[in-house]
Every structure is written in C-alpha cells, then in structure tokens.
Motif scaffolding. Structure first.
Motif, PDB file in Angstrom:
ATOM      1  N   ALA A 184      24.481  33.670  35.980  1.00 20.12           N
ATOM      2  CA  ALA A 184      23.860  32.769  35.003  1.00 20.12           C
ATOM      3  C   ALA A 184      22.498  33.308  34.574  1.00 20.12           C
ATOM      4  N   TYR A 185      21.696  33.779  35.552  1.00 20.77           N
ATOM      5  CA  TYR A 185      20.398  34.379  35.222  1.00 20.77           C
ATOM      6  C   TYR A 185      20.581  35.562  34.268  1.00 20.77           C
ATOM      7  N   LEU A 186      21.560  36.404  34.587  1.00 23.17           N
ATOM      8  CA  LEU A 186      21.801  37.611  33.795  1.00 23.17           C
ATOM      9  C   LEU A 186      22.172  37.256  32.356  1.00 23.17           C
ATOM     10  N   GLN A 188      20.605  14.312  52.775  1.00 21.14           N
ATOM     11  CA  GLN A 188      19.792  15.507  52.984  1.00 21.14           C
ATOM     12  C   GLN A 188      18.847  15.711  51.798  1.00 21.14           C
ATOM     13  N   ASN A 189      17.762  16.432  52.057  1.00 28.23           N
ATOM     14  CA  ASN A 189      16.836  16.745  50.973  1.00 28.23           C
ATOM     15  C   ASN A 189      17.486  17.668  49.953  1.00 28.23           C
ATOM     16  N   ASP A 190      17.300  17.361  48.689  1.00 30.23           N
ATOM     17  CA  ASP A 190      17.753  18.221  47.598  1.00 30.23           C
ATOM     18  C   ASP A 190      16.587  18.302  46.633  1.00 30.23           C
ATOM     19  N   ARG A 191      15.656  19.210  46.952  1.00 30.40           N
ATOM     20  CA  ARG A 191      14.376  19.234  46.247  1.00 30.40           C
ATOM     21  C   ARG A 191      14.336  20.334  45.201  1.00 30.40           C
ATOM     22  N   LEU A 192      13.457  20.151  44.230  1.00 32.09           N
ATOM     23  CA  LEU A 192      13.225  21.179  43.220  1.00 32.09           C
ATOM     24  C   LEU A 192      12.678  22.440  43.873  1.00 32.09           C
ATOM     25  N   LEU A 193      13.165  23.581  43.419  1.00 30.02           N
ATOM     26  CA  LEU A 193      12.658  24.847  43.956  1.00 30.02           C
ATOM     27  C   LEU A 193      11.289  25.176  43.392  1.00 30.02           C
ATOM     28  N   PHE A 194      10.983  24.643  42.225  1.00 28.24           N
ATOM     29  CA  PHE A 194       9.746  25.010  41.552  1.00 28.24           C
ATOM     30  C   PHE A 194       8.980  23.737  41.191  1.00 28.24           C
ATOM     31  N   GLN A 195       7.677  23.756  41.386  1.00 30.95           N
ATOM     32  CA  GLN A 195       6.843  22.605  41.067  1.00 30.95           C
ATOM     33  C   GLN A 195       6.916  22.268  39.580  1.00 30.95           C
ATOM     34  N   THR A 196       7.025  23.291  38.741  1.00 32.69           N
ATOM     35  CA  THR A 196       7.047  23.055  37.296  1.00 32.69           C
ATOM     36  C   THR A 196       8.448  22.759  36.765  1.00 32.69           C
ATOM     37  N   ALA A 197       9.433  22.723  37.649  1.00 34.40           N
ATOM     38  CA  ALA A 197      10.808  22.355  37.287  1.00 34.40           C
ATOM     39  C   ALA A 197      11.323  23.163  36.102  1.00 34.40           C
ATOM     40  N   LEU A 198      11.781  22.485  35.033  1.00 37.41           N
ATOM     41  CA  LEU A 198      12.399  23.176  33.909  1.00 37.41           C
ATOM     42  C   LEU A 198      11.407  23.993  33.094  1.00 37.41           C
ATOM     43  N   GLU A 199      10.130  23.806  33.306  1.00 40.88           N
ATOM     44  CA  GLU A 199       9.133  24.575  32.567  1.00 40.88           C
ATOM     45  C   GLU A 199       8.859  25.925  33.241  1.00 40.88           C
ATOM     46  N   THR A 200       9.623  26.247  34.260  1.00 39.62           N
ATOM     47  CA  THR A 200       9.492  27.530  34.951  1.00 39.62           C
ATOM     48  C   THR A 200      10.196  28.634  34.162  1.00 39.62           C
ATOM     49  N   GLN A 201       9.572  29.793  34.083  1.00 38.63           N
ATOM     50  CA  GLN A 201      10.194  30.935  33.420  1.00 38.63           C
ATOM     51  C   GLN A 201      11.278  31.533  34.310  1.00 38.63           C
ATOM     52  N   LEU A 202      12.251  32.184  33.695  1.00 38.57           N
ATOM     53  CA  LEU A 202      13.344  32.779  34.464  1.00 38.57           C
ATOM     54  C   LEU A 202      12.823  33.783  35.484  1.00 38.57           C
ATOM     55  N   ALA A 203      11.879  34.616  35.080  1.00 40.40           N
ATOM     56  CA  ALA A 203      11.348  35.636  35.992  1.00 40.40           C
ATOM     57  C   ALA A 203      10.651  35.004  37.182  1.00 40.40           C
ATOM     58  N   ARG A 204       9.846  33.961  36.943  1.00 41.23           N
ATOM     59  CA  ARG A 204       9.150  33.284  38.038  1.00 41.23           C
ATOM     60  C   ARG A 204      10.148  32.599  38.956  1.00 41.23           C
ATOM     61  N   ALA A 205      11.232  32.086  38.401  1.00 40.23           N
ATOM     62  CA  ALA A 205      12.264  31.454  39.218  1.00 40.23           C
ATOM     63  C   ALA A 205      12.914  32.473  40.153  1.00 40.23           C
ATOM     64  N   LYS A 246      20.483  37.067  26.694  1.00 35.80           N
ATOM     65  CA  LYS A 246      20.479  36.337  25.423  1.00 35.80           C
ATOM     66  C   LYS A 246      19.068  36.027  24.951  1.00 35.80           C
ATOM     67  N   TYR A 247      18.176  35.744  25.905  1.00 32.28           N
ATOM     68  CA  TYR A 247      16.823  35.331  25.537  1.00 32.28           C
ATOM     69  C   TYR A 247      15.799  36.341  26.062  1.00 32.28           C
ATOM     70  N   SER A 248      15.089  35.974  27.114  1.00 32.81           N
ATOM     71  CA  SER A 248      14.025  36.822  27.653  1.00 32.81           C
ATOM     72  C   SER A 248      13.764  36.385  29.088  1.00 32.81           C
ATOM     73  N   PRO A 249      13.261  37.280  29.936  1.00 32.58           N
ATOM     74  CA  PRO A 249      12.935  36.858  31.313  1.00 32.58           C
ATOM     75  C   PRO A 249      11.765  35.887  31.370  1.00 32.58           C
ATOM     76  N   HIS A 250      11.017  35.775  30.275  1.00 30.04           N
ATOM     77  CA  HIS A 250       9.833  34.914  30.283  1.00 30.04           C
ATOM     78  C   HIS A 250      10.036  33.628  29.483  1.00 30.04           C
ATOM     79  N   VAL A 251      11.264  33.306  29.154  1.00 29.69           N
ATOM     80  CA  VAL A 251      11.566  32.033  28.520  1.00 29.69           C
ATOM     81  C   VAL A 251      11.793  31.004  29.623  1.00 29.69           C
TER      82      VAL A 251
END
Length: 989
Positions: A918-920, A845-862, A925-930
């Motif tokens: 995990a998001y919380l 089955q497909n197991d695709r990235l949710l975001f085009q920018t992958a790990l460079e996505t900010q928590l808030a955008r995710a 610990k960091y920021s929603p925009h990290v």
C-alpha cells in the motif's frame, strides 16, 4: 456522646449528597441532559430540605423527648418500605424507581416533569434524611452533655460529610459502581443511618443525670423522658428572636444560595462548558458552612468583612471593563469572590445564632432563604430576565450584607440624632445616583477625540499603554470609589449597582439580533458583516483598490453578506448567510439588492469565458441567478466536511436509489442539514427545546434553512421531546441516515452515547443505513468510548477529525459514522484510514494511533515510525531518512520507492507485505511527503479513519459511564491516578 451525634450527622449528610448527583444522572436521560435540569434538581432538594426542617421544628414542640424518638422511628420506617416496593415493582428492581411515564411531553412544562420524577424516585427518603441535621442537634441539647449548651458545632460535622460525599462521588463511587449498585449502597447506608439515629434518640430520651439542661421556650427541657428529674437544673429560656432578626437570617441564607447557582450558570455558559464545573461552587458553599459554624477567632469577622467587598469589587471591575485575564484566572476569580461573599454571609448567620431552644426555627429560616435563592434563579429569573442578570443582582445584594464594622467598632460613640440619620439615609440614595450618572458620563466621553488624545499623552508620559490608562480611568477609579462607602452597606450596594447593572444590561444586548430564554438556557442570535475583497485571480496577494471617487484608495469589495449565528451559552449551534437589506433610491426603487451584493463580482465573468458556447453560457447565467447563498450549509455541516461526505455517499449508493431516502437529525440547531433535503424527501428533526423550533422553523425571520427546504418540496417533520424517548415511540420509522448532533454544555449528552442508545439508533435504520455521532469536544475524548461501543455491538465505525481548512463559514468538527457492515459505508470505508494504526487488536486491547498527527502524517515519516532502520545512524553519520530526503529533488521519490520495494521483497509477514504494498502504490502515485489526509481527500473526498481504542475505556451504558476517565484536563487525570483510577489519556500502554 458528641462523637455519636457527629458520626450520625456525617453519615446523614453523606447520604444526602450522594443521592443528589446519583439521581441527577438517573433523570437526565428523560430530560435531554440540559444544565437547567441541575438547577431544577437543586430547587427540589432545597424544597424537601425545607420540609424536613419544618418537620423537625414541629416535632421539637412535642414536650417529651421519648415521644419525639418514637414518632421519628415510625417516620424512619417509611423510606425502608418505599425501597422495598421499588425493588419489587420498578423496571430495574432497585430501591430507587425512575418513572419514564413522567418524562416531559408536549403539554407538560419540563420543570413539572423534573419535580414529579424526583418526588416518586427519592421524595420520601430524601425528606426523612433532611430532618436529621436539625433534629439531632436538638436532641443533643436534651442529652445534658456539657457541649449541649452550644450544639451548633455539630452542623460543621454535617457539612463536612456533605463535602466528602460531593467530592468522593465522581472520584470514588461513579468510576467504580454502576447506577444500580449505587442505589443499593444508598439503601444500605440509609439502614445504617436508621440504627445510628435510634441510638441518638435513646440518648436524648435518657439524659445525663444532674446536668443543667437548656430550657425550652415552652416549659424547659428535663432530665427525664417523661417527667422533670429532681437533680436536673433547667436553664432560663432566652428571648424569642424578633421578626427583623428572622428576616435577616433568611436574607443571609438567600444570598449564598443565589450566588452559587448564579456563578455556576455564568461559568458554564459564558466562560467554558467544562464538565463537573458545578462541583466547585457547591463544594465551596459547603466549606463556608464548615468554617462559619466551627471554632473561629473573633478577628476573623474583621478579615472576611473587608475581604468580601474587595473581591466583589475586583470581580465587578473585570465584568464591566472587558479585561480578559485568561480562562483560568477568570474561573478562579469568580470562585474566590463567591467563596468570600458566601463565607461572610454564613459567618454572620453563625454569629447571630439563637439559643438552643430556637435551633430548629433558626435552621428552618435558613432553609427558607436557600429555597428562595433556588426559586429566584431557577424559576423566576428565566421568566423575568431575558439575560442572566440574576448573577449581578446577587452580587449587589451581597454588598448589602457587608457588616458595618466601623460603626460597630466604637460602641461608646454617642447615638446619632434623628436628623443625622435622615441625612445619612438621604445620602445613601443621592450618592449612588451621582455615581451612576457620573459613570454613565465618563463612559460616553471615551470616544471623544480630546479624551483619546489626553489618554495617549498621559500614557506616554508615565510609560504605560494607552489602553491600560483608559481602563483605569473609565472603570478602576469608579470601582475604587465604591469602596469608600463600604461601611454603609445600603450606600455601598447601590453604588455597585449603579455601575454594574446599567452596563450589564446594555452590553447583554449588544451584537444580538434576538435572544430567548427558556428552561433549557439562553439562545442568542448574533449577526456579523462579512465582505470579501477583490483579488487578482493570478496573484492572490494583490488586492484591487478604488482609484477615484469617495472610496479612493479603499479596497474593492467583491461580495458582501451577513453571517447569522445561533449560540447556546458558549456552544455554536449553527450559522447561515443572510442578505444585506436592499439599497433603495429616494423614489423607493431598489438600487442594489441584498442578493446581488452577496454575489462575487467575478461570477459574471463565467458567462463570457472565451471557450464557452452560447447554450452553456445561458445555463451558467441561469445557475448564477438561481443560486441562493443562504442554502449553503455552514459550520459543522459544510459540504467539504464529514456531513457533506455522508450525504455524497447516500446520493451515489445503489445508483442513486437512496438519494431521496428518509433521513433524520437529533438536534435542530439552525436547521443546516435541511440544505441536503431534496424535493419529496422526508427529513425528521428530534428537538427537545421548543424555543429552538420557534426561532428556527416556525419563522424565517432569523434562519431560512427549514423554510427553503419546504419550498423545494422536502417534507420536514418535528418530533419534540427527548430524542431517545421519541425514537423509542417511533418504532415504525426507518432512516437511511440518522445524524446525532444534540449538544448540552458543549458536549453530546451522556445518555445519547451509551450502548442502549446506540442499539436504538441501529433499530431505526434501514437494513443498510448509516448513523453518525457528532463528538466534537474541548474537554472530553469521546472517540475511544464510541470505538468500544461499536466493537461490543459488532458495528463498523470510522471517524473524521476535520479542521476548518480556512474555509469561509466552516467550523472544525469530529464525526463518527457507523453501520452494521463495512460495505454499508461505501466509499467512507477506506483502507488508507487503517494505515495510521498497527495490526487490528482484539476487543479489550489497546488499538492506538501510531502517529500523534494521525492522518496529517507524511508517508515517509510514517515509514520511519514503523521501521526503526530508517532512523538509525549509518556510516555517513546520518539516518537513512535524512540521506534520502537530502538527495536532489528529482531523486527523492525514486529513492523512497526503491527502498520500499526492497523492504517488500524481504518481508514474509502477510500483514506487513500488504502494508508495504500500500505504501509503495501511494508513493508511486503521489510522493513520499504527501500526507494520508491529502491522499484520502484526493481519492475519496473524505478523511474517515479507524477509531482509536483504549483498553481502560469501557463502553458507556445507562448503568455506568465514567466521564472523568476521558477528560482531557491533565489535572483531572493526575487526581485519578492519585486515587488509583485508570487514566488512559495520560499513558500509552
């Protein structure tokens, strides 16, 4: 009847060109996937084609067509016998047997192994099929059909079959069939061909009664198989071709052959290592035969005779001027120039074709020219030329083949006297010498101040850029001058050579410390100076400058070092720092050492830091003195990248017990990973190219990584040959870490990325060992391939697509690390790397990235991507995402934390409760925009994540690998869609 012969030739040529890429794929695993293997294969195929044509020529000497038919039927039975033996006794039980015992060894040159493997695998069937093109054209002459007076049109049908097979193999056969299935299809196709040839032979042995048959040079063809028919009318034999005419045929066939191999090598090594790029020149090569031997109007010669030299001159201008029209334009220009030159030569061949009784001799000499072209490029050039000069030489020889159209346009002109001919011949030499000397002088004055001022002034007066005017004067004018001599082919060719060759030879050496050419390609060692300016530590934008002396006003240099690189074509294989030569005084004493120049001037300030105590100051001083910048791993192996993270994990696991565990590397490169080898540790390199070892390990003249590792006490071994074969032999070897970094044409060879290969890697690991695959590639997305292999073998895999981060000497790279269990990856297995995916999907089955920018996505955008309510417009006419981000800076984080808590309290699904928790934790610990990557680098020092899986991308095996399916070139994916093939990179399902 012509249809029967045309269909037979079409089938024959299709089989001939189906077996070439098919067998090429079969032998690549034994030869390391080198592009030079294709050239060696071409030599083999052309040599067998020559033998096939020779057989047809000798068989045609047999007077009775019936006897020819019977002899050839016996020959046709040989491949069927070979197929049966191979199917019974070969390891894979297929009609084509590949003998691993013939793979290259230390004492056998690789090209000898290539020829031996191919001879055993397909020598007999390929030879028999190669006899068909000329033999059937000759047999068609015997039939007495009205079209038999000029049977050469059948050659177009043969080449059309070759073209269809060449293009159809990667589009229709390779994606749908395994290698074993292809072998059986080929055997079935050969059986069909035997039946068709039998029918054609029967027609030749029983010609049409009353037909006028072209006579043979030795008595003439007859209307009966054994005796002349009363109502048959022999045609008088034509004059036999002269030696000069025969040599002309050979040369006209030689030029397109060497040009095809030359342009392929040039494009794949000097422009771009695009997969399947070699198909373009070969397809155009076949098309030129189809056009040249087809029905072409008389005016065509005038067109191609003028177009070919114009295209050659245009290409010469681009090659010598340094003008860069862009990747696509350069590829098209090279291909069109090759097409025009090859078509010109092949048209001259077709135009000069002899009478039918000399047909087999004509094709035999054509084949000799083709073989000589292959030998020149594949065997002689690597031995004679240190750089790929065979391509410009082939362009020059092509100029020699330009037909003298102006001289032939006036047949009534009085013949030239002997004196005029001698003068013309002398001018054919003198004028090119003057052109060469003049061009050399013109290029030398380009740096003169008066010339620069003149060019700038002229550019301003006519409204053009100075660089444009300079290029026109220095390069365009001399190239255009050559065209005035196009009607004297020798003069034209020598003029082009006088411009092209000296500049090509001179520029091929510029910027190089050393180059080495071998069967596997050209290795180039280059060197550049690197200097870091001295900046204010508190204000990085401020650069200190000299306030007095001869360097007044110039930026202060904090450190100076050289960067030495190893390239194979367009692929960078590694970089190492190198010291500047020591500066010496007149008395010979060292004034400034190269090592001292490599140190940053601020390093010494660490020893006088205010808070430092005496003993740490001494330790710091000793460390600075002992530090050698040459031991710093660079490019794909940087300490801050995936390789550094893998070694960091190896050093800390088991409380440091594995810090000196044996590890291995497939692909030597510059020996960069030797930096990670500790005293007493075993490091094994698997390398296929002896020249790489000679430049990197056998001497420290160019790179010192390996020698310095040995000096530290590390044990460095080398196993030379194909990695898979050598790993298979080394059954007693076990490694804690195995790095696979063998590259061919800018990509890891396919045979090192199959299920069978990965099983072998796992077998060579310790119980909790890791292995890594370097999958960086500009044209292929190899991540889903590795993901599918890992899933099918039950392995744990993580990938890090690392960018260079602007770090000095670091190169962007993508590495996949794999192990038997997640715990064997230690800290490299991070749950944060799963947060850019949805819930895990089952195999297939497909197991695709949710975001085009992958790990460079900010928590808030995710969160916005995962929860639609954040992107819905509310009463304020703004989305929830916008509302929270527009709050005062000190309230943004609390707002996101509060929203996440509320969402977590309302969620009952176990997966989403865990995900929101995990998001919380991360936002608190960091920021929603990290970004996820910033978090992972801060927490674990790496950015390894889960691999993306695509349902339409199967695991590659030795029997099946659909390379085009993962090509990132949009045009390729559109073509696949047109033919109904899966295009996973163009759709998200």
């Amino acid at each position: 009847m012509p249809v029967l012969f045309a269909v037979t030739l079409f089938v024959s040529a299709s089989l001939l060109f189906m077996i070439q890429p098919m067998v090429g794929k079969m032998v690549l695993p034994l030869l390391g996937g080198s592009p030079a293997v294709w050239n060696a294969c071409m030599v083999f195929f052309q040599a067998l084609l020559l033998l096939g044509y020779l057989y047809a020529h000798k068989l045609s000497d047999v007077q009775s067509p019936r006897r020819q038919w019977m002899i050839h039927l016996a020959v046709l039975a040989l491949p069927l016998t070979v197929f049966g033996i191979a199917a019974v006794f070969s390891a894979r039980h297929t009609p084509i047997a590949i003998m691993e015992a013939l793979a290259p060894s230390d004492n056998v040159p690789p090209i000898v192994s290539v020829l031996a493997i191919l001879t055993v695998a397909i020598g007999v069937p390929f030879f028999v099929i190669s006899t068909t093109a000329t033999l059937l054209q000759k047999w068609f002459v015997y039939t007495g059909h009205p079209s038999a007076r000029d049977p050469y049109f059948l050659y177009s049908a043969s080449n059309f079959g070759s073209l269809i097979s060449l293009l159809g193999y990667p589009l229709l056969i390779e994606p749908r069939m395994t290698i074993d299935a292809q072998a059986w299809v080929f055997a079935a196709g050969f059986a069909l061909l035997v039946g068709l040839i039998a029918y054609c032979g029967r027609a030749a042995a029983n010609p049409i009664a009353g037909a006028a048959l072209p006579g043979a040079a030795k008595g003439g063809a007859t209307a009966s198989a054994n005796a002349p028919a009363k109502d048959a009318t022999p045609v008088a034999a034509a004059e036999p071709p002269t030696l000069a005419r025969k040599l002309k045929w050979v040369l006209l066939a030689f030029v397109p052959s060497t040009l095809m191999l030359g342009v392929t090598f040039h494009m794949t090594t000097d422009i771009a290592s695009v997969p399947l790029l070699w198909v373009g020149p070969l397809a155009l090569y076949l098309i030129t035969f189809i056009i040249a031997f087809g029905r072409v109007p008389d005016w065509f010669r005038m067109v191609i005779g003028n177009l070919a030299p114009v295209m050659i001159l245009l290409l010469v201008f681009v090659l010598i001027s340094g003008v860069d029209p862009g990747f696509g334009v350069k590829i098209i220009l090279h291909l069109l120039t090759f097409f025009a030159a090859a078509l010109m030569c092949h048209y001259e061949l077709a135009r000069d074709r002899p009478a039918p009784q000399y047909l087999t001799m004509f094709f035999l000499l054509m084949s000799v020219g083709g073989v000589l072209g292959g030998i020149f490029n594949s065997l002689l050039a690597p031995l004679v030329f240190p750089h790929p000069w065979e391509y410009p030489i082939a362009l020059i020889v092509a100029c020699l083949m330009v037909p003298p159209l102006l001289a032939e346009s006036d047949p009534d002109a009085p013949p030239k006297t002997e004196k005029k001919r001698r003068v013309a011949l002398a001018l054919d030499v003198v004028i090119p010498v003057l052109v060469g000397v003049g061009f050399h002088f013109v290029t030398r004055i380009a740096s003169k101040e008066w010339y620069v001022d003149s060019v700038v002034g002229a550019a301003k007066s006519i409204g053009l850029a100075a660089q444009t005017v300079n290029v026109v004067l220095l390069y365009a004018v001399p190239v255009m001058l050559c065209f005035f001599f196009v009607d004297r082919p020798l003069r034209f060719a020598l003029c082009v050579g006088a411009i092209l060759l000296p500049l090509t030879i001179r520029e091929s050496e510029q910027g190089l410390v050393h180059s080495e050419r071998s069967f596997f390609g050209i290795l180039k060692i280059s060197e550049t100076d690197y200097g870091s300016v001295l900046r204010n530590p508190r204000n990085k934008d401020h650069v200190f400058k000299h306030e007095s002396g001869e360097n007044e006003g110039k930026e202060m240099i904090a450190m100076q070092v050289k960067m030495r690189q190893l390239h194979h074509g367009t692929t960078l294989h590694g970089t190492q720092y190198a010291y500047f030569p020591d500066e010496t005084s007149p008395d010979g004493s060292v004034k400034l050492s190269g090592k001292l120049r490599s140190r940053h001037v601020l390093d010494d300030f660490q020893m006088i830091w205010p808070d430092i105590t005496p003993w740490p100051a001494v330790a710091t001083a000793a460390t600075i003195q002992a530090y050698d910048i040459r031991e710093e791993p660079l490019t794909y192996y940087h300490q801050t990248g995936p390789v550094g993270a893998m070694f960091a994990e190896l050093w800390r696991r088991k409380g440091g017990a594995d810090a000196k565990a044996p590890f291995a590397m497939i692909g030597l490169g510059t020996g960069s990973v030797s930096c990670y080898a500790r005293p007493g540790q075993n490091l094994t390199y698997y390398e296929i190219d002896p020249e790489v070892k000679k430049l990197v390990a056998d001497t420290d003249k160019y790179f010192t990584y390996v020698k310095q590792a040995k000096d530290r006490g590390a044990k460095v071994d080398f196993l030379m040959g194909d990695a898979r074969l050598k790993l298979k032999e080394a059954a007693d070897q076990k490694y804690a870490l195995l790095l696979v970094d063998a590259f061919s044409s800018d990509s890891i060879p396919v045979h090192l990325l199959t299920v069978e290969a990965v099983k072998l890697y796992v077998d060579r690991l310790t119980d909790d060992g890791m292995f890594a695959l370097h999958i960086s590639n500009r044209w292929l997305n190899l991540e889903p391939v590795v993901a599918r292999i890992a899933a099918e073998l039950g392995l744990t895999a993580r990938v890090w697509n690392d960018n260079a981060e602007g770090r000095r000497g670091k190169t962007a790279s993508s590495w996949v690390v794999l192990a038997r269990k997640p715990e064997h990856l230690g800290q490299l297995y991070s749950p944060i790397g799963d947060m850019v995916f949805g819930p895990p999907q089952p195999l297939g089955q497909n197991d695709r990235l949710l975001f085009q920018t992958a790990l460079e996505t900010q928590l808030a955008r995710a969160l916005v991507t995962e929860f639609d309510e954040l992107s819905e417009v509310g009463a304020s006419k703004k989305t929830k995402y916008t509302e929270m981000n527009e709050l005062p800076a000190d309230k943004v984080k609390p707002a996101w934390v509060e929203w996440t808590k509320e969402k977590l309290a309302k969620t009952t699904d176990p997966f989403w409760k865990e995900r929101l928790a995990a998001y919380l934790a991360l936002m608190e610990k960091y920021s929603p925009h990290v970004t996820f990557q910033e978090i992972m680098l801060a927490e674990q020092g790496h950015a390894f994540r889960r691999l993306e899986t695509m349902a339409q991308v199967p695991a590659w095996t030795d029997d099946y690998a659909d390379v085009m399916g993962v090509m990132t070139i949009p045009e390729v994916q559109r073509v696949r869609e047109f033919f109904g093939l899966p295009s996973p990179l163009r759709r998200r399902e």
